[in-house]
Design a protein around this motif. Structure first.
Motif: not given
Length: 410
Positions: A240-269
């Motif tokens: 249970d500790a392994i499963a919880r810790r693995a799930a927490s790390l998946v969530d932690f690493v997933g938050s950093y993934r957002s830095l490399s997947t910023v969508p292309q800007a769509q500028p408008q006035r």
């Protein structure tokens, strides 16, 4: 070739001969008219030929502007035009050029073009004297990356110095090229690639660990009756500790993934006033519930900008979230927008919190870096990604009093 003086004497002799011929013609007035004309014509051949030959040899020595221009030789007017063209190119060069007196050591520093004057003008270098001293300390033939303080924070620039001799005096010519934006763009790309690789590799390892631990928990339940109670309890706790810790790390690493997947800007006035009104309606209730106050201002009220509104809102929300957490109870923040020098948009976010320690100011936009105990170092890194993706820059500006001040420039 005869000397110039001899040629001039030849011209004078020819002229004297013609004058003598005139006097002789008067003496021959008794002779018939046709005979006198022929005789004078024959006698005039020698002095006229002498004068013509001497003048022809003197002619190349005289300045001839048209011939020089046709031959490609610079005339005074052409030289003036060339000088004006060179001055115009120097004035509008994108690199700041400075003249430093003396071949080495301290010396007076003078700007040579518009770029150099802009660097020293109010609103750019915080202490122009310090920048001039920094340039004067650079030896000839030296190239170095230097940093100087501006109203938007520390800015890095490449400086190259060359020795120069003008009117018998030794000088140095310093070229200053700001490279902060280019360096930040390269750093962002490097961080983006690093985060992408790390998150990909870590997720590839964590996903099967989380899956296998959950499967193992199910298998353990199936053999519960064949195991001793204490052994089953220990295994269940471990899995249970392994499963919880693995799930927490998946969530932690997933938050950093957002830095490399910023969508292309769509500028408008968009009008900034409308964007600020939306942010105020969204955030003001939360700030008021904590006893704080949030204020927005736009000058002039009709100010518009070409930008991705969603990404600008997210960047400002991240900055204001940090401000609320740093200031705590009775937090106050001011978001203002106006045009700065050169017609660029300047958005300033200031709060009454404790500010950022001097030693940490250079690292606050770095991914994974955080001054909070439970911080992940994503908020400000995401702000920088969003701002740069829209062609802008973000700086932490030092404040005279307390609080933090972030400046976004587009």
């Amino acid at each position: 070739m005869a000397s110039e003086a001899a040629l001039k004497w030849g011209v004078a002799a020819g002229a004297a001969g013609l004058m003598a011929l005139t006097a002789t013609a008067d003496l021959l007035s008794a002779a018939p008219e046709p005979r006198r004309i022929v005789l004078c014509g024959l006698l005039a051949i020698v002095p006229v030929s002498l004068v013509w030959q001497c003048l022809r040899r003197l002619a190349p020595r005289m300045p001839r502007m048209e011939n020089d221009a046709a031959a490609g030789v610079e005339t005074p007017r052409g030289l003036a035009d060339t000088v004006l063209a060179l001055e115009a190119r120097l004035e509008h060069a994108p690199i700041a050029l400075f003249r430093i007196e003396n071949a080495s050591g301290a010396g007076a520093v003078a700007p040579l073009n518009a770029s150099a004057r802009r660097v020293l003008a109010p609103g750019r270098a915080s202490t122009p004297q310090a920048l001039q001293q920094l340039l004067a300390a650079q030896p000839a033939g030296h190239r170095q990356l230097v940093s100087f303080d501006t109203e938007r924070g520390a800015e890095r620039a490449l400086v190259a110095v060359a020795a120069l001799t003008l009117q018998g005096g030794a000088h140095r010519l310093a070229a200053l090229m700001p490279v902060e934006s280019q360096l930040e763009a390269e750093a962002l790309n490097a961080w983006r690639e690093l985060v992408q690789v790390l998150t990909h590799e870590i997720m590839n390892s964590l996903t099967p660990v989380a899956s296998l631990s959950r499967t193992a928990c199910g298998l353990l339940d199936e053999v519960r009756d064949s195991l001793a109670a204490d052994i089953h309890a220990d295994l269940d706790t471990a899995l249970d500790a392994i499963a919880r810790r693995a799930a927490s790390l998946v969530d932690f690493v997933g938050s950093y993934r957002s830095l490399s997947t910023v969508p292309q800007a769509q500028p408008q006035r968009i009008p900034l006033r409308a964007l600020f009104e939306r942010l105020e309606a969204l955030l003001q209730p939360q700030w008021q519930a904590q006893g704080g106050r949030l204020a927005f201002s736009v000058e002039p009220a009709s100010l518009e900008v070409m930008i991705d509104p969603g990404q600008l809102e997210q960047a400002l929300i991240n900055l204001l979230k940090n401000a609320a957490e740093a200031a705590g109870v009775n937090a106050q923040a001011q978001v203002s927008a106006r045009l700065s020098r050169g017609g660029r948009l300047r958005i300033e976010v200031a709060d009454n919190g404790p500010g950022v320690p001097e030693a940490l100011a250079a690292h606050i936009f770095t991914p994974f870096f955080s001054t909070k105990k439970q911080g992940r170092g994503i908020g400000l890194a995401m702000v920088r990604h969003l701002v740069h993706g829209n062609g802008g820059t973000v700086r932490y500006a030092r404040t005279v009093g307390t609080g933090a001040r972030f400046i976004l420039t587009f």
